[in-house]
Design a protein around this motif. Structure first.
Motif, short mmCIF file in Angstrom:
data_model
loop_
_atom_site.label_atom_id
_atom_site.label_comp_id
_atom_site.label_asym_id
_atom_site.label_seq_id
_atom_site.Cartn_x
_atom_site.Cartn_y
_atom_site.Cartn_z
N ASN A 147 0.77 -1.20 0.06
CA ASN A 147 0.02 -0.09 0.14
C ASN A 147 0.97 1.25 0.06
O ASN A 147 1.93 1.37 0.76
CB ASN A 147 -1.09 0.00 1.30
CG ASN A 147 -1.93 0.77 1.10
OD1 ASN A 147 -2.34 1.54 0.09
ND2 ASN A 147 -2.58 1.33 2.26
N ILE A 148 0.51 2.31 -0.65
CA ILE A 148 1.18 3.65 -0.65
C ILE A 148 -0.08 4.73 -0.38
O ILE A 148 -1.06 4.58 -1.15
CB ILE A 148 1.92 3.73 -1.82
CG1 ILE A 148 2.94 3.11 -2.18
CG2 ILE A 148 2.55 5.33 -1.86
CD1 ILE A 148 3.44 3.07 -3.60
N VAL A 149 -0.04 5.68 0.65
CA VAL A 149 -0.78 6.60 0.57
C VAL A 149 -0.11 7.94 0.61
O VAL A 149 1.05 8.06 1.20
CB VAL A 149 -1.40 6.42 2.15
CG1 VAL A 149 -2.49 7.54 2.44
CG2 VAL A 149 -2.27 4.98 2.30
N ARG A 150 -0.78 8.72 -0.17
CA ARG A 150 -0.38 10.24 -0.07
C ARG A 150 -1.50 11.11 0.20
O ARG A 150 -2.74 10.84 -0.04
CB ARG A 150 -0.13 10.27 -1.72
CG ARG A 150 1.14 9.71 -2.26
CD ARG A 150 1.51 10.04 -3.51
NE ARG A 150 2.40 9.28 -4.28
CZ ARG A 150 2.26 7.97 -4.67
NH1 ARG A 150 1.25 7.35 -4.80
NH2 ARG A 150 3.57 7.52 -5.19
N VAL A 151 -1.08 12.16 0.93
CA VAL A 151 -1.82 13.28 1.39
C VAL A 151 -1.40 14.45 0.48
O VAL A 151 -0.27 14.83 0.89
CB VAL A 151 -1.87 13.26 2.74
CG1 VAL A 151 -2.78 14.62 3.39
CG2 VAL A 151 -2.48 12.36 3.57
N HIS A 152 -1.95 14.95 -0.35
CA HIS A 152 -1.62 16.10 -1.15
C HIS A 152 -2.45 17.45 -0.27
O HIS A 152 -3.44 17.30 -0.20
CB HIS A 152 -2.09 16.34 -2.50
CG HIS A 152 -1.64 15.00 -3.24
ND1 HIS A 152 -0.49 14.75 -4.08
CD2 HIS A 152 -2.09 13.72 -3.27
CE1 HIS A 152 -0.28 13.80 -4.54
NE2 HIS A 152 -1.50 12.81 -4.14
#
Length: 195
Positions: free
Chosen positions: A88-93
């Motif tokens: 899993n990869i999570v990004r918060v922009h």
């Protein structure tokens, strides 16, 4: 494969909070400016403030690129990836703001980090990020790696500093008061802490 989330809660929140390291990415507005990507660790230095707001403690280091970019334009992306368990990869922009030591909000924000002794690390600011886009992706290409332990070198280096010596350290570093591209970085002299 990828999914967009409206908020940081449930399984997504748990995933983020369990990761021992995350990365921050920022850039200046200038097309030829230097893009910055930094790893962040130190257990207890990251907090989810609410479903759309996160924060981390910005400690002493060799430069202040993230602070400079946030002061100029506020753009930031945070990323976590699973090195163990399901991929899993999570990004918060989002939009970020450095809250400096002399800001009236500083003490209240600092109270959200009970799991770390900030006095050991040369605390410069609390970086607050408001999420505008929250996404995950598969992470199939991220390798398995085992987390062993926290490094104690940062605390050993900066625990001996008081405000005066920390200010002197920052003042002599080339890319603290200004970024690699000449943008305003950490305000110096170092403001006294409100806590």
């Amino acid at each position: 494969m990828g999914k967009t989330y409206e908020r940081i809660d449930g399984r997504l929140r748990t995933f983020i909070e369990e990761q021992p390291v995350f990365f921050t990415a920022t850039a200046p507005l200038s097309a030829d400016g230097t893009v910055n990507l930094s790893p962040k660790g130190l257990k207890g230095s990251f907090a989810i403030l609410d479903e759309l707001t996160v924060a981390y403690l910005d400690f002493a280091g060799s430069n202040a690129e993230t602070i400079a970019h946030l002061r100029e334009n506020g753009r930031i992306t945070l990323m976590w990836c699973a090195f163990q368990g399901p991929p899993n990869i999570v990004r918060v922009h989002g939009r970020g703001e450095p809250v400096f030591r002399d800001d009236p909000r500083f003490g209240e924000l600092l109270a959200r980090f009970p799991g770390i002794d900030h006095t050991l690390h040369g605390l410069r600011a609390v970086v607050v990020v408001t999420a505008e886009l929250i996404r995950d992706t598969c992470g199939y290409g991220v390798p398995f790696m085992a987390y062993e332990s926290e490094r104690d070198l940062h605390a050993k280096r900066f625990a001996r500093e008081d405000d005066a010596s920390l200010d002197a350290y920052f003042t002599k570093k080339e890319y603290i008061a200004t970024s690699l591209d000449g943008l305003p970085g950490l305000p110096l002299p170092l403001p006294p802490s409100t806590v």
